[in-house]
Write an enzyme that holds these catalytic residues in place. Structure first.
Site, mmCIF file in Angstrom:
data_model
loop_
_atom_site.group_PDB
_atom_site.id
_atom_site.type_symbol
_atom_site.label_atom_id
_atom_site.label_comp_id
_atom_site.label_asym_id
_atom_site.label_seq_id
_atom_site.Cartn_x
_atom_site.Cartn_y
_atom_site.Cartn_z
ATOM 1 N N CYS A 108 0.804 -1.227 0.000
ATOM 2 C CA CYS A 108 0.000 0.000 0.000
ATOM 3 C C CYS A 108 0.835 1.274 0.000
ATOM 4 C CB CYS A 108 -0.925 -0.004 1.203
ATOM 5 S SG CYS A 108 -1.810 -1.538 1.336
ATOM 6 N N HIS A 242 -3.706 6.886 3.230
ATOM 7 C CA HIS A 242 -4.056 5.571 2.673
ATOM 8 C C HIS A 242 -5.413 5.147 3.227
ATOM 9 C CE1 HIS A 242 -4.095 1.515 1.437
ATOM 10 N NE2 HIS A 242 -3.696 0.992 2.572
ATOM 11 N N ASN A 272 -10.144 -0.734 0.577
ATOM 12 C CA ASN A 272 -8.698 -0.531 0.552
ATOM 13 C C ASN A 272 -8.160 -1.074 -0.779
ATOM 14 O OD1 ASN A 272 -5.939 -0.845 0.816
ATOM 15 N ND2 ASN A 272 -6.003 -1.739 2.856
HETATM 16 N N1 ACO Z 1 -18.311 -9.315 9.984
HETATM 17 C C1 ACO Z 1 -18.731 -9.624 11.207
HETATM 18 N N2 ACO Z 1 -17.911 -9.945 12.231
HETATM 19 C C2 ACO Z 1 -16.587 -9.941 11.970
HETATM 20 C C3 ACO Z 1 -16.065 -9.616 10.700
HETATM 21 C C4 ACO Z 1 -16.987 -9.304 9.682
HETATM 22 N N3 ACO Z 1 -16.595 -8.975 8.432
HETATM 23 N N4 ACO Z 1 -14.714 -9.695 10.759
HETATM 24 C C5 ACO Z 1 -14.398 -10.043 12.027
HETATM 25 N N5 ACO Z 1 -15.527 -10.185 12.756
HETATM 26 C C6 ACO Z 1 -15.651 -10.538 14.158
HETATM 27 C C7 ACO Z 1 -14.472 -11.337 14.660
HETATM 28 O O1 ACO Z 1 -14.630 -12.712 14.357
HETATM 29 C C8 ACO Z 1 -14.526 -11.038 16.138
HETATM 30 O O2 ACO Z 1 -15.510 -11.855 16.725
HETATM 31 P P1 ACO Z 1 -15.222 -12.583 18.133
HETATM 32 O O3 ACO Z 1 -15.028 -11.443 19.104
HETATM 33 O O4 ACO Z 1 -16.463 -13.368 18.346
HETATM 34 O O5 ACO Z 1 -13.983 -13.389 17.924
HETATM 35 C C9 ACO Z 1 -15.036 -9.599 16.200
HETATM 36 O O6 ACO Z 1 -15.663 -9.346 14.932
HETATM 37 C C10 ACO Z 1 -13.964 -8.577 16.448
HETATM 38 O O7 ACO Z 1 -12.878 -8.830 15.571
HETATM 39 P P2 ACO Z 1 -11.604 -7.928 15.587
HETATM 40 O O8 ACO Z 1 -10.615 -8.476 14.621
HETATM 41 O O9 ACO Z 1 -11.167 -7.727 16.992
HETATM 42 O O10 ACO Z 1 -12.220 -6.544 15.035
HETATM 43 P P3 ACO Z 1 -11.552 -5.149 14.903
HETATM 44 O O11 ACO Z 1 -12.368 -4.140 15.589
HETATM 45 O O12 ACO Z 1 -10.074 -5.192 15.210
HETATM 46 O O13 ACO Z 1 -11.708 -4.846 13.356
HETATM 47 C C11 ACO Z 1 -10.380 -4.856 11.364
HETATM 48 C C12 ACO Z 1 -11.078 -5.705 12.407
HETATM 49 C C13 ACO Z 1 -11.443 -4.043 10.621
HETATM 50 C C14 ACO Z 1 -9.685 -5.788 10.392
HETATM 51 C C15 ACO Z 1 -9.369 -3.909 12.050
HETATM 52 O O14 ACO Z 1 -8.572 -4.619 12.958
HETATM 53 C C16 ACO Z 1 -8.491 -3.203 11.050
HETATM 54 O O15 ACO Z 1 -8.941 -2.405 10.258
HETATM 55 N N6 ACO Z 1 -7.172 -3.483 11.056
HETATM 56 C C17 ACO Z 1 -6.269 -2.892 10.115
HETATM 57 C C18 ACO Z 1 -6.477 -3.530 8.780
HETATM 58 C C19 ACO Z 1 -5.667 -2.916 7.687
HETATM 59 O O16 ACO Z 1 -5.465 -1.720 7.664
HETATM 60 N N7 ACO Z 1 -5.212 -3.769 6.794
HETATM 61 C C20 ACO Z 1 -4.488 -3.441 5.665
HETATM 62 C C21 ACO Z 1 -3.197 -2.770 5.991
HETATM 63 S S1 ACO Z 1 -1.881 -3.010 4.917
HETATM 64 C C22 ACO Z 1 -2.540 -2.948 3.482
HETATM 65 O O17 ACO Z 1 -3.292 -2.034 3.215
HETATM 66 C C23 ACO Z 1 -2.216 -4.087 2.561
#
Ligand code: ACO
Length: 315
Positions: A108, A242, A272
Site C-alpha cells: 500500500c 491511505h 482498501n
Molecule cells: N463481519 C462480522 N464480524 C466480523 C467480521 C466481519 N466482516 N470480521 C471479524 N468479525 C468478528 C471477529 O470474528 C470477532 O468476533 P469474536 O469477538 O467473536 O472473535 C469480532 O468481529 C472482532 O474482531 P476484531 O478483529 O477484533 O475486530 P476489529 O475491531 O479489530 O476490526 C479490522 C477488524 C477491521 C480488520 C481492524 O482490525 C483493522 O482495520 N485493522 C487494520 C487492517 C488494515 O489496515 N489492513 C491493511 C493494511 S496493509 C494494506 O493495506 C495491505
C-alpha cells in the site's frame, strides 16, 4: 518534481456490503462501523492492465503530454494475473511509450516509494517526465470465505505524471520488519527438489496489530516529513491518507489535532485498494476542484512488510 496530471480507472462491478451477506456471516452494520467501507469495485471481466493503461492515458491527457515525452514509468503492484512480464512493460506498450520502466512492490505504500524514486532520479539528472501508475487487485489475494479480510479490499488503478518543478517539499520512508502481521504465501509450484515445509494459504492478517502499527507509523512519518520541511500541522491544507480504515484515519487525525474537513475519504465507495488508494483519492480530489494552487498536501501510507512513508507537496 511537480505533479502535472492525474488519472484513475475502476472496475465496473460494485460489490456492496449487503451483497457480501449472501455468502458471509457479516452485516453492513459491522463492516460500516468497523471499517467505513460501504461498497468496493471488484475486477470481474476486466484485466488490471487495461485499468492501469486507462489511468495512465487520463493522467497524460491531464498533463497535456504524450507517451513519447515520458522518460520513465514506475508501476506499483503487488499481484496481478502474471508473475512476469512486469506490469510497467505492459503499460509502456499500451500507451505507446518507449522509455525504461520498472515495477515495485511496496504494497500500500507503493505510491510514496515511487515518488521518492522519481524525485531521486530527477535530482540525479536522469529523468524529466515520469509516469507513476499504481494498479492493484488485492481482491485476488484474499480468501472470500474469510470475513476478517475480504470485506476490506477493492481494486483499481491511479496514475500521476510528474514533470520538473520544486513542489515536493519532503519525503520520508521507513520500514520495520513485522512480517508476522500480514502475509500471504505464493501458490505452490514445487520443484522436485524442495524439501522444506511450504504452505499455500491466502492473505492472513492480525488486524488489531496492523491497526496499531498503521496509526503509529503514519503519525511518525507525517511528523518527520513536516519537521523536515519546516511546516507545522496547521499549515497543511489537506491530509490524503491511505484508505485502509476510517478509524485509522480518525486516529491519525486526532494525533495531528486537525479538523476532519482536511481528511478527504473515499474508502466508503472503494475499500482498501492498496497502493492505488492514494493516487485514486488524489485524482478524485483534483477533479472535484478540491485543491487550489499553492495548497500544501500531506500524504501517508503503510503496507505489508511493514513499509510506510509520507510526502509533503505543494499543489
Ligand atoms: N463481519 C462480522 N464480524 C466480523 C467480521 C466481519 N466482516 N470480521 C471479524 N468479525 C468478528 C471477529 O470474528 C470477532 O468476533 P469474536 O469477538 O467473536 O472473535 C469480532 O468481529 C472482532 O474482531 P476484531 O478483529 O477484533 O475486530 P476489529 O475491531 O479489530 O476490526 C479490522 C477488524 C477491521 C480488520 C481492524 O482490525 C483493522 O482495520 N485493522 C487494520 C487492517 C488494515 O489496515 N489492513 C491493511 C493494511 S496493509 C494494506 O493495506 C495491505
Amino acid at each position: 518534481m511537480k505533479i502535472v496530471g492525474t488519472g484513475s480507472a475502476l472496475p465496473t462491478k460494485i460489490v456492496t456490503n449487503d451483497m457480501l451477506t449472501d455468502f458471509l456471516d457479516t452485516s453492513d452494520e459491522w463492516i460500516t462501523t468497523r471499517t467505513g467501507v460501504k461498497s468496493r469495485h471488484v475486477i470481474s471481466n476486466e484485466k488490471l492492465e487495461d485499468l492501469a493503461i486507462e489511468a495512465a492515458r487520463k493522467a497524460l491527457d491531464d498533463a497535456s503530454l504524450k507517451a513519447e515525452d515520458l522518460d520513465f514509468i514506475i508501476c506499483s503492484n503487488v499481484v496481478n494475473e502474471y508473475v512476469t512480464p512486469q506490469l510497467s512493460c505492459i503499460i509502456q506498450g499500451g500507451i505507446g511509450a518507449s522509455c525504461p520502466c520498472m515495477d515495485i512492490n511496496c504494497a500500500c505504500a507503493g505510491f510514496i516509494h515511487a515518488l521518492e524514486i522519481a524525485e531521486s532520479f530527477h535530482k540525479a539528472g536522469r529523468v524529466n517526465n515520469v509516469l507513476i501508475v499504481c494498479a492493484e487487485e488485492p481482491t485476488r489475494m484474499t480468501d472470500w470465505s474469510d470475513r476478517r479480510t475480504c470485506v476490506l479490499f477493492g481494486d483499481g488503478a491511479g496514475a500521476v505524471v510528474l514533470a520538473p518543478g520544486n513542489n515536493i517539499r519532503s519525503i520520508k520512508l521507513s520500514a520495520s520488519s513485522a512480517t508476522d502481521k500480514l502475509w500471504q504465501y505464493r501458490p505452490l509450484h514445487p520443484t522436485p527438489y524442495i524439501t522444506k515445509d511450504e504452505q499455500d494459504v491466502p492473505l492472513q492478517m492480525k488486524g488489531q496489530d496492523v491497526f496499531k502499527f498503521a496509526v503509529k507509523a503514519a503519525s511518525k512519518d507525517i511528523s518527520r516529513t513536516l519537521e523536515d520541511a519546516g511546516v507545522n500541522a496547521d499549515e497543511v491544507d489537506h491530509y490524503l491518507l491511505h484508505q485502509a480504515n476510517v478509524r485509522i484515519i480518525s486516529a491519525i487525525q486526532d494525533y495531528l489535532n486537525q479538523p476532519a474537513e482536511k481528511f478527504p475519504v473515499n474508502i466508503t465507495d472503494h475499500g482498501n485498494s492498496s497502493s492505488s488508494s492514494c493516487p485514486i483519492l488524489l485524482d478524485e480530489c483534483r477533479r472535484s476542484s478540491r485543491f487550489k494552487d499553492g495548497d500544501l498536501i500531506a500524504m501517508s501510507a503503510f503496507g505489508a512488510g511493514f513499509v510506510s512513508g509520507a510526502v509533503l507537496f505543494e499543489w
